[in-house]
Design a protein around this motif. Structure first.
Motif, PDB file in Angstrom:
ATOM      1  N   ASP A 178       0.903  -1.246   0.224  1.00 22.13           N
ATOM      2  CA  ASP A 178       0.024  -0.063   0.130  1.00 22.13           C
ATOM      3  C   ASP A 178       0.939   1.427   0.047  1.00 22.13           C
ATOM      4  N   PRO A 179       1.375   1.824  -1.247  1.00 21.19           N
ATOM      5  CA  PRO A 179       2.346   2.876  -1.305  1.00 21.19           C
ATOM      6  C   PRO A 179       1.741   4.021  -0.596  1.00 21.19           C
ATOM      7  N   SER A 180       2.443   5.325  -0.278  1.00 22.37           N
ATOM      8  CA  SER A 180       2.128   6.346   0.095  1.00 22.37           C
ATOM      9  C   SER A 180       1.917   7.258  -1.078  1.00 22.37           C
ATOM     10  N   LEU A 181       0.847   7.545  -1.493  1.00 23.16           N
ATOM     11  CA  LEU A 181       0.457   8.036  -2.774  1.00 23.16           C
ATOM     12  C   LEU A 181       1.077   9.567  -2.702  1.00 23.16           C
ATOM     13  N   LEU A 182       0.995  10.032  -1.549  1.00 24.55           N
ATOM     14  CA  LEU A 182       1.507  11.593  -1.379  1.00 24.55           C
ATOM     15  C   LEU A 182       3.036  11.695  -1.267  1.00 24.55           C
ATOM     16  N   ALA A 183       3.714  10.661  -1.121  1.00 27.59           N
ATOM     17  CA  ALA A 183       5.288  10.714  -1.155  1.00 27.59           C
ATOM     18  C   ALA A 183       5.986  11.480  -2.027  1.00 27.59           C
ATOM     19  N   GLY A 184       6.726  12.611  -1.929  1.00 28.44           N
ATOM     20  CA  GLY A 184       7.322  13.458  -2.952  1.00 28.44           C
ATOM     21  C   GLY A 184       6.574  14.496  -3.369  1.00 28.44           C
ATOM     22  N   LYS A 185       5.422  14.537  -3.023  1.00 26.05           N
ATOM     23  CA  LYS A 185       4.285  15.647  -3.571  1.00 26.05           C
ATOM     24  C   LYS A 185       3.875  16.708  -2.708  1.00 26.05           C
ATOM     25  N   ILE A 186       4.115  16.466  -1.488  1.00 27.35           N
ATOM     26  CA  ILE A 186       3.924  17.506  -0.306  1.00 27.35           C
ATOM     27  C   ILE A 186       4.957  17.932   0.340  1.00 27.35           C
ATOM     28  N   ILE A 187       4.969  19.233   0.631  1.00 22.60           N
ATOM     29  CA  ILE A 187       6.195  19.995   1.191  1.00 22.60           C
ATOM     30  C   ILE A 187       5.491  20.783   2.595  1.00 22.60           C
ATOM     31  N   ASP A 188       6.494  20.914   3.330  1.00 18.89           N
ATOM     32  CA  ASP A 188       6.192  21.727   4.610  1.00 18.89           C
ATOM     33  C   ASP A 188       6.106  23.066   4.334  1.00 18.89           C
ATOM     34  N   GLU A 189       6.038  24.085   5.370  1.00 17.68           N
ATOM     35  CA  GLU A 189       5.757  25.449   5.303  1.00 17.68           C
ATOM     36  C   GLU A 189       7.286  26.311   4.842  1.00 17.68           C
ATOM     37  N   VAL A 190       8.333  25.337   4.745  1.00 16.02           N
ATOM     38  CA  VAL A 190       9.466  26.113   4.570  1.00 16.02           C
ATOM     39  C   VAL A 190       9.738  25.256   2.944  1.00 16.02           C
ATOM     40  N   GLY A 191       9.191  24.628   2.439  1.00 17.30           N
ATOM     41  CA  GLY A 191       9.372  24.121   1.081  1.00 17.30           C
ATOM     42  C   GLY A 191      10.083  22.683   1.145  1.00 17.30           C
ATOM     43  N   GLU A 192      10.169  22.058   2.505  1.00 15.59           N
ATOM     44  CA  GLU A 192      10.945  20.856   2.552  1.00 15.59           C
ATOM     45  C   GLU A 192       9.980  19.669   2.377  1.00 15.59           C
ATOM     46  N   ARG A 193      10.393  18.685   1.685  1.00 16.03           N
ATOM     47  CA  ARG A 193       9.539  17.561   1.490  1.00 16.03           C
ATOM     48  C   ARG A 193       9.035  16.662   2.447  1.00 16.03           C
TER      49      ARG A 193
END
Length: 190
Positions: free
Chosen positions: A114-129
């Protein structure tokens, strides 16, 4: 490509440690006691990188890198290189067979059903993955995404760095605004 003899000594030492101890955890401990350092290199911005005590994955990377045996890896294939070897190719082959035999999980297989579908697609408030993680309570698994700064020991700015994924994110994505709340009671999709 020429051999840097100082770095070659580090590589030879790591190979000797693995041949003696036969376990990556013991090699890591010994490398720390010997204060073996990572490769020092100049980044494109002219700052120096590396030259620090080796982290956990660096000895493994060195031991599995065919470049030290005078070879080069392209995708999943290894070819003879045009550069001199630091490690005898037969010694490298023997060590690879030993490493593969001791691996705790088989390599080159899909590890997650069950892969993490959002992996690599969302970032935090300072732009880090954000990195996928999970927790289990009883028989229920909860998936969430955490800032890379928290995973690598960076300087977290607080609890806002962790984001909990809505259960509907695992079935194709959630277009509602509930994923920013820890409690999904108001989710229109529930």
């Amino acid at each position: 490509m020429s051999i840097n003899h100082t770095e070659a000594e580090t590589v030879l030492t790591l190979y000797g440690l693995y041949e003696e101890w036969g376990a990556m955890s013991l090699v890591q401990e010994a490398a720390g006691r010997l204060r073996l350092r990572s490769k020092l290199r100049r980044a494109p911005d002219c700052n120096l990188r590396g030259g620090k005590i080796m982290s956990r994955g660096q000895p493994h990377h060195i031991l599995t890198n065919p470049i030290y045996a005078g070879r080069i890896r392209h995708k999943r294939q290894v070819f003879d290189g045009q550069h001199p070897a630091i490690i005898d190719p037969e010694r490298w082959d023997a060590l690879q067979a030993r490493l593969t035999g001791k691996a705790s999980k088989s390599r080159n297989t899909k590890q997650h059903h069950d892969p993490s579908l959002l992996a690599g697609k969302i970032i935090d408030e300072v732009g880090e993955r954000l990195t996928p993680s999970h927790a289990q309570k009883g028989k229920k698994w909860y998936r969430y995404y955490i800032s890379q700064r928290l995973v690598t020991g960076g300087n977290p700015r607080g609890r806002e760095a962790a984001h909990i994924a809505h259960p509907c994110a695992s079935i194709g994505g959630c277009d509602c605004t509930c994923s920013s709340r820890p409690n999904w009671a108001a989710c229109p999709r529930d």
